[in-house]
Design an enzyme around this catalytic site. Structure first.
Site, PDB file in Angstrom:
ATOM      1  N   SER A 200       0.845  -1.197   0.000  1.00 52.96           N
ATOM      2  CA  SER A 200       0.000   0.000   0.000  1.00 52.96           C
ATOM      3  C   SER A 200       0.879   1.245   0.000  1.00 52.96           C
ATOM      4  CB  SER A 200      -0.949  -0.020   1.207  1.00 52.96           C
ATOM      5  OG  SER A 200      -1.848   1.063   1.164  1.00 52.96           O
ATOM      6  N   THR A 201       0.840   2.048   1.053  1.00 50.73           N
ATOM      7  CA  THR A 201       1.610   3.292   1.101  1.00 50.73           C
ATOM      8  C   THR A 201       3.096   3.021   0.887  1.00 50.73           C
ATOM      9  OG1 THR A 201       0.027   4.134   2.728  1.00 50.73           O
ATOM     10  CG2 THR A 201       2.079   5.360   2.464  1.00 50.73           C
ATOM     11  N   HIS A 227      -2.838  -0.917  -3.192  1.00 49.20           N
ATOM     12  CA  HIS A 227      -3.985  -0.040  -2.938  1.00 49.20           C
ATOM     13  C   HIS A 227      -3.862   1.222  -3.788  1.00 49.20           C
ATOM     14  CE1 HIS A 227      -4.302  -1.929   1.355  1.00 49.20           C
ATOM     15  NE2 HIS A 227      -4.838  -2.699   0.432  1.00 49.20           N
ATOM     16  N   MET A 320       0.111   1.085   5.274  1.00 51.56           N
ATOM     17  CA  MET A 320      -0.582   1.346   6.528  1.00 51.56           C
ATOM     18  C   MET A 320      -1.652   0.279   6.767  1.00 51.56           C
ATOM     19  SD  MET A 320      -1.050   5.481   6.690  1.00 51.56           S
ATOM     20  CE  MET A 320      -1.617   5.362   8.390  1.00 51.56           C
ATOM     21  N   ASP A 323      -4.221  -4.844   6.189  1.00 46.97           N
ATOM     22  CA  ASP A 323      -4.746  -5.624   5.073  1.00 46.97           C
ATOM     23  C   ASP A 323      -3.695  -6.645   4.626  1.00 46.97           C
ATOM     24  OD1 ASP A 323      -6.432  -6.473   3.059  1.00 46.97           O
ATOM     25  OD2 ASP A 323      -5.767  -4.943   1.638  1.00 46.97           O
TER      26      ASP A 323
END
Length: 379
Positions: A200-201, A227, A320, A323
Site C-alpha cells: 500500500s503506502t 492499494h 498502513m 490488510d
C-alpha cells in the site's frame, strides 16, 4: 509539545480551505502556509521549513512536479501529492513518487467527508513528520531509478541488462523472532508455483525495487494488489512493464495465469481467481464491498490460497493498516510460505508489522532482497 508544521500548496481555493479545515482542528498540527502555486510553495517551504507538504500537481505559474523537484533539492521534505483521478493525473503522480514524494491523495468527491479517509490522511502526516528517515528511503529509490537503464525491453526483445540480484542466502529462522528490523530467512520447503504480493503506502516506489529485479525466466505468475484507484493501476503496470524483464499487466479479468507475467489488481476491483480445467484465470469483483480497500490484499490472497495452498508464496510489503494479515494467516495454515519486508526499509511499517506480530512471517528481509528471495523459493 512541538506541533507538526504543514504547508498546503494548491491553486484551488476550495482544496486549500478543505485541507486547512480538516487539519487545523488537530491539536498537534499547525498550518504554516497556504500557497496557490508551486512558486509560492517553494518559497514558503524555504521560509517556514514545514514537516509535511501537501502539493497539488496542476497549477499555474509553476506546477507541482517542478516545485517538488526544487523542494527536494533545496529543502528535502515529506511531500504528499494531491492528484486528479485522470490517467494524466496518475502518470504525473507516479513521476512525482519517483522524484521523492512520499505518498498521494486523490481529488475526488470521496477525498473529504469520509471519516476513514480523513483519519488516514492525518495518520500519514503524523507518520511522515515523525519519521524523517523516510526521506532517506525515497532518496535511495530516486537515485537508483535515475541511474537505471530506462527500459529492459527493446522493440519487444529483452535487453541484455541483468539486474544485480544478490545470491539468495538460506538459514533457519530462530523461532519466536518478531523483530521487524532483523533479517530472518528460512530454507525452502518446496517449490512455489505462484507468488501473491500485497502493498500500500510506499508501494509504487518499492515495487520498482522488486519487480524489475525478477528474472525473465522466473517460471511462475505473480499476482499483486497495490492499494490504488482506477487509472493509477494501469499507469503503474505500464511503468513497471517498461522497467522489467518479466511482463507486467493490469488484470482485466478472464486472463489465464501464465509464468513470467505479473498481474496488477485493477483499481476499484478485487483480484480473484477461478480454476477451469488445469488452468487458473483472473476474475474482477467488487465484492466484498464492505471493506476499506478495493482492491484488497486479504481478498486476493484468500482466493489464490484456495487454489494453490502450500504452493503459494505470500509477500507483504510497506503499507498502513493490516490488510493482508488475515489472508496470509489462512495461507500459512495451508502450508504456504510468507515473506515480510523489514521495518527499516518500509515507508510505513504497518501491513508487514501486522504479519510479523501475528507470528506468521517465515522471512523478514530488506526491500532490496525480496526479489532474490522470491526467485529462491520458486526455482
Amino acid at each position: 509539545m512541538n506541533k507538526i508544521k504543514v504547508l498546503i500548496v494548491d491553486d484551488s481555493i476550495f482544496m486549500r480551505k478543505a485541507l486547512e479545515s480538516l487539519l487545523s482542528g488537530e491539536p498537534d498540527i499547525e498550518i504554516v502556509g497556504l500557497a496557490k502555486n508551486g512558486k509560492e510553495g517553494v518559497e514558503m517551504a524555504e521560509q517556514f521549513h514545514p514537516d509535511v507538504i501537501t502539493m497539488d500537481i496542476e497549477m499555474p505559474t509553476m506546477d507541482g512536479i517542478t516545485a517538488l523537484e526544487m523542494i527536494m533539492k533545496k529543502n528535502p521534505t515529506p511531500v504528499i501529492m494531491v492528484s486528479s483521478l485522470t490517467k494524466e493525473g496518475a502518470d504525473a503522480t507516479l513521476k512525482a513518487l519517483d522524484l521523492g514524494a512520499v505518498d498521494f491523495m486523490t481529488k475526488d468527491s470521496q477525498s473529504f467527508g469520509g471519516a476513514d479517509i480523513e483519519k488516514g490522511l492525518k495518520d500519514k502526516i503524523r507518520k511522515f513528520a515523525r519519521n524523517k528517515g523516510v526521506l532517506r528511503l525515497f532518496s535511495h529509490s530516486s537515485s537508483s531509478q535515475s541511474h537505471q537503464t530506462p527500459s529492459y525491453k527493446l522493440s519487444g526483445t529483452l535487453a541484455s541488462h541483468t539486474p544485480n540480484v544478490q545470491t539468495p542466502f538460506a538459514h533457519t529462522a530462530q523461532s519466536g523472532n518478531t523483530d521487524g528490523s532483523k533479517r530472518v530467512v528460512v530454507n525452502k520447503t518446496g517449490i512455489k508455483r505462484i507468488v501473491a504480493l500485497g502493498t500500500s503506502t510506499g508501494g509504487p516506489q518499492s515495487l520498482q525495487r522488486v519487480i524489475p529485479l525478477l528474472p525473465a525466466d522466473l517460471g511462475v505468475p505473480v499476482v499483486v494488489t497495490q492499494h490504488m484507484p482506477p487509472n493509477f493501476t494501469q499507469s503503474l503496470a505500464s511503468r513497471l512493464n517498461t522497467l522489467s524483464k518479466v511482463e507486467v499487466v493490469e488484470a482485466q479479468g478472464k486472463e489465464k495465469l501464465e509464468p513470467n507475467v505479473v498481474y496488477i489488481a485493477k483499481g476499484g476491483y478485487h483480484l480473484k481467481f477461478k480454476k477451469v480445467g488445469p488452468s487458473v484465470y483472473t476474475e474482477l469483483s467488487t465484492e466484498p464491498s464492505n471493506v476499506f480497500n478495493i482492491p484488497g490484499v486479504d481478498v486476493m490472497v484468500d482466493s489464490i490460497a484456495e487454489l494453490y495452498g502450500k504452493e503459494c508464496l505470500g509477500v507483504i510489503m510497506t503499507g498502513m493498516g493490516s490488510d493482508g494479515c488475515k489472508g496470509l494467516t489462512n495461507l500459512k495454515r495451508m502450508g504456504g510460505t510468507i515473506i515480510a519486508q523489514d521495518e527499516p526499509t518500509c515507508i510505513v511499517y504497518g501491513m508487514p508489522r501486522a504479519v510479523v506480530e501475528a507470528g506468521i512471517a517465515d522471512e523478514i528481509v530488506p526491500l532490496d532482497e525480496i526479489a532474490a528471495r522470491i526467485s529462491y523459493h520458486v526455482k
